[in-house]
Design a protein around this motif. Structure first.
Motif: not given
Length: 125
Positions: A106-125
Motif C-alpha cells: 500500500l505504501r509503495i507508489p509503483r504498486s498503483y496503476n492509476y493516478w489522478g492529476q494531482g492537486t497543489q497544497v501549500t501551507v504557509s508559515s
C-alpha cells in the motif's frame, strides 16, 4: 479507470483542507485508493490509504492523528481531511488506485496503476 483529485489550495499553518478523489470506471470493488504527496525535488511519499472492500485504513507516521481518509460509496469518492497543517505538508497531492494490493504494497507508489492529476497544497508559515 479514471481518478480526479481536487480540493488543494493555500492555507496557513494550523489550518485545514479537504481533498477529494473521484473514481470512475472501476468495475471491481477489490481495490485500494491512496493519497501520496510530492514536494519539489522529492520522491512521491505515502500519506494514507484505504482498501475499499475491507475498509482497512493506513497512515504515514507523519500525518497520523492529523489526517483522515474516508469514502463516500454513493459518490465513488475518497476524501482526505487534513487538519493542523504544517509547512512540511506542502506539495502536490496525488490519489492512486490499484486492485488486489496486500498491506505491504500500500505504501509503495509503483504498486498503483492509476493516478489522478494531482492537486497543489501549500501551507504557509
Amino acid at each position: 479507470v479514471q481518478l480526479q483529485a481536487f480540493g488543494g489550495g493555500l492555507v496557513q499553518a494550523g489550518g485545514s483542507l479537504r481533498l477529494s478523489c473521484t473514481v470512475s470506471g472501476a468495475t471491481s470493488s477489490n481495490y485500494a485508493v491512496a493519497w501520496f504527496r510530492q514536494a519539489s525535488g522529492n520522491e512521491r511519499e505515502f500519506v494514507a490509504a484505504r482498501r475499499w472492500n475491507s475498509g482497512s485504513i493506513h497512515y504515514s507516521d507523519s500525518v497520523k492523528g492529523r489526517f483522515t481518509i474516508s469514502r463516500d460509496n454513493a459518490k465513488n469518492t475518497v476524501y482526505l481531511q487534513m487538519t493542523s497543517l504544517k509547512p512540511e505538508d506542502s506539495g502536490i497531492y496525488y490519489c492512486g488506485l490499484s486492485h488486489g494490493l496486500i498491506v505491504s504494497q500500500l505504501r509503495i507508489p509503483r504498486s498503483y496503476n492509476y493516478w489522478g492529476q494531482g492537486t497543489q497544497v501549500t501551507v504557509s508559515s
